[in-house]
Every structure is written in structure tokens, then in C-alpha cells.
Design a protein around this motif. Structure first.
Motif, PDB file in Angstrom:
ATOM      1  N   GLY A  30      68.904  -3.710  24.046  1.00 13.80           N
ATOM      2  CA  GLY A  30      69.791  -2.735  23.436  1.00 13.80           C
ATOM      3  C   GLY A  30      69.600  -1.298  23.883  1.00 13.80           C
ATOM      4  O   GLY A  30      70.261  -0.410  23.363  1.00 13.80           O
ATOM      5  N   TYR A  31      68.720  -1.040  24.810  1.00 11.99           N
ATOM      6  CA  TYR A  31      68.520   0.331  25.265  1.00 11.99           C
ATOM      7  C   TYR A  31      68.021   0.349  26.699  1.00 11.99           C
ATOM      8  O   TYR A  31      67.576  -0.655  27.231  1.00 11.99           O
ATOM      9  CB  TYR A  31      67.560   1.094  24.349  1.00 11.99           C
ATOM     10  N   ARG A  32      68.109   1.525  27.311  1.00 14.70           N
ATOM     11  CA  ARG A  32      67.578   1.741  28.660  1.00 14.70           C
ATOM     12  C   ARG A  32      66.515   2.816  28.576  1.00 14.70           C
ATOM     13  O   ARG A  32      66.590   3.714  27.749  1.00 14.70           O
ATOM     14  CB  ARG A  32      68.666   2.233  29.607  1.00 14.70           C
ATOM     15  N   VAL A  33      65.549   2.731  29.465  1.00 14.78           N
ATOM     16  CA  VAL A  33      64.498   3.751  29.548  1.00 14.78           C
ATOM     17  C   VAL A  33      64.521   4.323  30.949  1.00 14.78           C
ATOM     18  O   VAL A  33      64.481   3.577  31.935  1.00 14.78           O
ATOM     19  CB  VAL A  33      63.112   3.157  29.226  1.00 14.78           C
ATOM     20  N   PHE A  34      64.604   5.643  31.033  1.00 19.59           N
ATOM     21  CA  PHE A  34      64.589   6.357  32.301  1.00 19.59           C
ATOM     22  C   PHE A  34      63.256   7.093  32.388  1.00 19.59           C
ATOM     23  O   PHE A  34      62.932   7.889  31.504  1.00 19.59           O
ATOM     24  CB  PHE A  34      65.754   7.352  32.366  1.00 19.59           C
ATOM     25  N   VAL A  35      62.482   6.811  33.434  1.00 15.79           N
ATOM     26  CA  VAL A  35      61.143   7.389  33.586  1.00 15.79           C
ATOM     27  C   VAL A  35      61.214   8.570  34.547  1.00 15.79           C
ATOM     28  O   VAL A  35      61.681   8.422  35.680  1.00 15.79           O
ATOM     29  CB  VAL A  35      60.145   6.337  34.110  1.00 15.79           C
ATOM     30  N   THR A  36      60.752   9.729  34.093  1.00 16.65           N
ATOM     31  CA  THR A  36      60.655  10.923  34.931  1.00 16.65           C
ATOM     32  C   THR A  36      59.191  11.347  34.964  1.00 16.65           C
ATOM     33  O   THR A  36      58.373  10.813  34.202  1.00 16.65           O
ATOM     34  CB  THR A  36      61.521  12.079  34.379  1.00 16.65           C
ATOM     35  N   PRO A  37      58.820  12.306  35.799  1.00 13.56           N
ATOM     36  CA  PRO A  37      57.417  12.715  35.838  1.00 13.56           C
ATOM     37  C   PRO A  37      56.893  13.326  34.540  1.00 13.56           C
ATOM     38  O   PRO A  37      55.694  13.328  34.301  1.00 13.56           O
ATOM     39  CB  PRO A  37      57.386  13.757  36.961  1.00 13.56           C
ATOM     40  N   ASP A  38      57.790  13.820  33.677  1.00 13.98           N
ATOM     41  CA  ASP A  38      57.312  14.472  32.457  1.00 13.98           C
ATOM     42  C   ASP A  38      57.921  13.924  31.172  1.00 13.98           C
ATOM     43  O   ASP A  38      57.762  14.522  30.108  1.00 13.98           O
ATOM     44  CB  ASP A  38      57.552  15.980  32.526  1.00 13.98           C
ATOM     45  N   SER A  39      58.628  12.775  31.255  1.00 13.31           N
ATOM     46  CA  SER A  39      59.243  12.263  30.029  1.00 13.31           C
ATOM     47  C   SER A  39      59.716  10.820  30.191  1.00 13.31           C
ATOM     48  O   SER A  39      59.775  10.282  31.292  1.00 13.31           O
ATOM     49  CB  SER A  39      60.445  13.130  29.635  1.00 13.31           C
ATOM     50  N   LEU A  40      60.077  10.252  29.053  1.00 15.44           N
ATOM     51  CA  LEU A  40      60.798   8.986  28.986  1.00 15.44           C
ATOM     52  C   LEU A  40      62.082   9.294  28.237  1.00 15.44           C
ATOM     53  O   LEU A  40      62.051   9.843  27.144  1.00 15.44           O
ATOM     54  CB  LEU A  40      60.008   7.930  28.218  1.00 15.44           C
ATOM     55  N   ALA A  41      63.209   9.001  28.836  1.00 18.59           N
ATOM     56  CA  ALA A  41      64.497   9.193  28.167  1.00 18.59           C
ATOM     57  C   ALA A  41      65.003   7.822  27.768  1.00 18.59           C
ATOM     58  O   ALA A  41      65.050   6.905  28.589  1.00 18.59           O
ATOM     59  CB  ALA A  41      65.479   9.893  29.090  1.00 18.59           C
ATOM     60  N   ILE A  42      65.358   7.679  26.492  1.00 18.94           N
ATOM     61  CA  ILE A  42      65.811   6.406  25.975  1.00 18.94           C
ATOM     62  C   ILE A  42      67.294   6.520  25.678  1.00 18.94           C
ATOM     63  O   ILE A  42      67.717   7.389  24.905  1.00 18.94           O
ATOM     64  CB  ILE A  42      65.033   6.003  24.699  1.00 18.94           C
ATOM     65  N   GLY A  43      68.100   5.682  26.317  1.00 15.84           N
ATOM     66  CA  GLY A  43      69.539   5.684  26.108  1.00 15.84           C
ATOM     67  C   GLY A  43      69.953   4.484  25.292  1.00 15.84           C
ATOM     68  O   GLY A  43      69.594   3.355  25.613  1.00 15.84           O
ATOM     69  N   LEU A  44      70.700   4.732  24.217  1.00 14.29           N
ATOM     70  CA  LEU A  44      71.158   3.678  23.321  1.00 14.29           C
ATOM     71  C   LEU A  44      72.675   3.634  23.329  1.00 14.29           C
ATOM     72  O   LEU A  44      73.330   4.675  23.245  1.00 14.29           O
ATOM     73  CB  LEU A  44      70.700   3.955  21.886  1.00 14.29           C
ATOM     74  N   ALA A  45      73.242   2.452  23.428  1.00 12.46           N
ATOM     75  CA  ALA A  45      74.686   2.286  23.318  1.00 12.46           C
ATOM     76  C   ALA A  45      74.961   1.562  22.008  1.00 12.46           C
ATOM     77  O   ALA A  45      74.463   0.464  21.786  1.00 12.46           O
ATOM     78  CB  ALA A  45      75.228   1.493  24.494  1.00 12.46           C
TER      79      ALA A  45
END
Length: 154
Positions: A61-76
Motif C-alpha cells: 500500500g505504499y512506496r518508499v523513496f530512499v535519499t541520502p538524508d531521508s526516507l519519503a513514504i508515498g501513500l495512495a
């Protein structure tokens, strides 16, 4: 459901909005079987998503985008797209992101009819390490039981 105490409670509350986030028990299958949980696979970002993300993973149910300084969680959800960003406050500007535990599978994005726009052969991994988030500290992001978790390694 985002499992474990590793995630801030606010993220877990947001995940409750996602229909289908929690598996429904079935009375039809009374014989124990091997878990059919979906493995979380991390894809290196080769142009298939926002360039700020180094890796992307799809969980329940969600996506996780990994960057050098964070985790962004996208929910639809039925009410639209939602995002939560878990920033590592004061993270090093020199942190690097790399895949760990390479998997055999490759991912292809064949959008449109122009083969020049295709993104093919994207490597997949069982986890991601953000090296040097803080001096002497790495963050390791991985899947467990179909969800995404992270640990700090000192």
C-alpha cells in the motif's frame, strides 16, 4: 501496517488510512503453509522516478523513496496521494546510498512507444545502505514481512 518500533508513530497512523494494508485472515486455509508475504524489493533509480531518490521500494500500500538524508513514504488512498518524509536531521551532505544483497531480478519500464525512452535492466536489491548518515553511523533500510524497516548501524 508498518511494523516495529523503528518507525515514528505518526507514520504508522498515516499507514492506517491505506485500504488493504492489513492482511485479512482466511478461515478457508486451516493447514499451515509457507508465508505468501510479498518480498520487498529495492530498485536502483535509473530514471524511472524522481531524481532525488536513489532507490525505490514498493511495500503493502505504499512506496518508499530512499535519499541520502531521508526516507519519503508515498501513500495512495481513495482520497488521493499522500506523502510523509522521514528526514535524518543533520545528516551528512556526503552520505552515499548503495544497494545491498543484489537480487537476480531486473525491472523494465516500457512507457510509450519510443524505445529510447524505455528504462530497462534496472537492478534490484534486498536492502539499501545509507553510508555516513552521521559520523560513524549508517542507516540500513530493508524489508520484513512485506513492510519496510530501517536500523541505524553504529
Amino acid at each position: 501496517m508498518i511494523r516495529g518500533a523503528r518507525w515514528p508513530a505518526t507514520i504508522a497512523v498515516v499507514a492506517l488510512l491505506v485500504p488493504g494494508c492489513f492482511p485479512q485472515p482466511s478461515l478457508a486455509n486451516t493447514v499451515p503453509t509457507v508465508s505468501k508475504e510479498r518480498q520487498v524489493v529495492f530498485e536502483r533509480n535509473d530514471g524511472q522516478t524522481d531524481s532525488r531518490a536513489r532507490f525505490v521500494a514498493r511495500a503493502r500500500g505504499y512506496r518508499v523513496f530512499v535519499t541520502p538524508d531521508s526516507l519519503a513514504i508515498g501513500l495512495a488512498t481513495s482520497s488521493g496521494q499522500h506523502a510523509v518524509r522521514l528526514a535524518f536531521g543533520g545528516a551528512s551532505a556526503t552520505a552515499t546510498v548503495h544497494g545491498e544483497r543484489p537480487l537476480a531480478g531486473r525491472v523494465n519500464y516500457l512507457r510509450g512507444s519510443d524505445p529510447k525512452a524505455f528504462v530497462t535492466g534496472v537492478p534490484t536489491f534486498g536492502g539499501v545502505r545509507i553510508s555516513g548518515v552521521y559520523p560513524g553511523i549508517d542507516a540500513v533500510v530493508y524489508g520484513r514481512d512485506g513492510d519496510v524497516e530501517y536500523d541505524f548501524v553504529v
